[in-house]
Scaffold this motif. Structure first.
Motif, short mmCIF file in Angstrom:
data_model
loop_
_atom_site.label_atom_id
_atom_site.label_comp_id
_atom_site.label_asym_id
_atom_site.label_seq_id
_atom_site.Cartn_x
_atom_site.Cartn_y
_atom_site.Cartn_z
N PRO A 1 2.29 4.58 1.23
CA PRO A 1 2.26 5.15 2.58
C PRO A 1 1.33 6.36 2.72
CG PRO A 1 4.51 4.65 1.93
CD PRO A 1 3.67 4.46 0.72
N GLU A 2 1.20 7.14 1.65
CA GLU A 2 0.36 8.34 1.73
C GLU A 2 -1.10 8.02 1.95
OE1 GLU A 2 1.38 7.62 -2.68
OE2 GLU A 2 2.42 7.61 -0.74
N LYS A 3 -1.52 6.81 1.65
CA LYS A 3 -2.91 6.44 1.85
C LYS A 3 -3.25 6.45 3.33
CE LYS A 3 -6.39 3.34 -0.04
NZ LYS A 3 -6.66 2.22 -0.97
N LEU A 4 -2.28 6.10 4.17
CA LEU A 4 -2.49 6.16 5.62
C LEU A 4 -2.43 7.60 6.09
CD1 LEU A 4 -2.78 4.70 8.35
CD2 LEU A 4 -0.29 4.58 8.45
N GLY A 5 -1.51 8.39 5.53
CA GLY A 5 -1.35 9.77 5.95
C GLY A 5 -2.56 10.64 5.66
N THR B 1 4.15 2.15 10.98
CA THR B 1 5.29 2.54 10.14
C THR B 1 6.11 1.32 9.73
OG1 THR B 1 5.44 4.72 11.20
CG2 THR B 1 7.40 3.91 10.06
N LEU C 1 4.14 -0.79 7.17
CA LEU C 1 4.12 -0.13 5.86
C LEU C 1 5.47 -0.22 5.17
CD1 LEU C 1 1.99 3.09 6.49
CD2 LEU C 1 1.57 1.38 4.71
N SER C 2 6.52 0.07 5.91
CA SER C 2 7.87 0.08 5.31
C SER C 2 8.30 -1.32 4.89
CB SER C 2 8.88 0.66 6.29
OG SER C 2 8.95 -0.12 7.47
N CYS D 1 0.84 -1.20 0.00
CA CYS D 1 0.00 0.00 0.00
C CYS D 1 0.88 1.25 0.00
CB CYS D 1 -0.89 -0.02 1.23
SG CYS D 1 -1.91 1.45 1.45
#
Length: 244
Positions: free
Chosen positions: A128-132, A232, A235-236, A126
């Motif tokens: 990462p910006e989708k979570l942000g 984090t 995601l990473s 996914c």
């Protein structure tokens, strides 16, 4: 005849099936015995390939003898050898000669999970910006989709350390505390980790619950659980494939 032929392959006490003959119609008992032996050897090798750490712990000679018992009690259920041996961990719990090695079935569960993780479906990570882009309320209700390769194995034994000691160059001392093992394959290689109780609970809960509920369960298991840090890391590592 096919049924009798197959049954006899895994039972050395059964006679050569009627109708099994060699050139010229002569009895083929010796040829059948060779084939019968080759089948058991092949299945034993498949089991050793699937459970290399178990073989390392008990030794090849003992493993081969133990595998011979297992093979005859649990014939393949699929023509695909990648699935053979799925009942081996349960077999170990009832095999008297290893009853003193209480941790052995759980180590086998870890090895089975590694194989299942390796053969799990691929999935793109996914962004990462989708979570942000989620605010507080949406974040609490969000559904996190995890990579299909993730496996969590809990044990009352230090099975992660036992696996590591017997399969890597890391010979760190093995303690006595119970351990959790997390297995995943976000890219090409299987990754082994020893997560905290909170992380394991969080991941297990995410399979059925929204993130807020999963967070509450994780904090109940581990009061200092770090939601931001765990998200984090997931995601990473490419272990979150979608956020809904």
């Amino acid at each position: 005849m096919q049924t009798e032929f197959a049954k006899g392959l895994l039972d050395p006490n059964l006679p050569t099936p009627d109708g099994v003959v060699g050139p010229g119609g002569r009895a083929a008992g010796k040829r059948y015995d060779v084939y019968r032996n080759n089948v058991v050897v092949s299945l034993t090798e498949a089991l050793a390939s699937a459970y290399p750490v178990i073989q390392t712990i008990v030794g090849k000679e003992f493993f081969d003898a133990m595998a011979g018992v297992h093979v005859r009690k649990h014939p393949p259920k699929s023509p695909l050898m990648i699935y053979y041996g799925e009942d081996f961990p349960a077999f170990l719990t009832k095999f008297p000669p290893v009853s003193h090695l209480g941790y052995l079935p759980d180590v086998a569960r870890v090895e089975l999970a590694r194989r299942q993780s390796y053969h799990a479906a691929d999935a793109a990570p996914c962004p990462p910006e989708k979570l942000g882009n989620l605010d507080g309320n949406k974040l609490y209700d969000a559904r996190i989709v995890l990579h299909p390769s993730i496996q969590i194995i809990r044990s009352r034994y230090p099975v992660f350390s036992i696996w590591r000691y017997n399969s890597t160059d890391d010979n760190s001392p093995i303690g006595k505390a119970r351990e959790i093992t997390m297995i995943s394959r976000p890219t090409d290689e299987v990754v082994m980790q020893n997560p905290t109780a909170g992380t394991a609970m969080f991941i297990d809960s995410l399979r059925a619950d929204p993130m807020g509920v999963a967070m509450d369960k994780a904090k109940a298991a581990q009061p200092d659980f770090d939601l931001a840090g765990n998200l984090t890391e997931l995601l990473s590592a490419g272990l979150i494939t979608d956020i809904k």
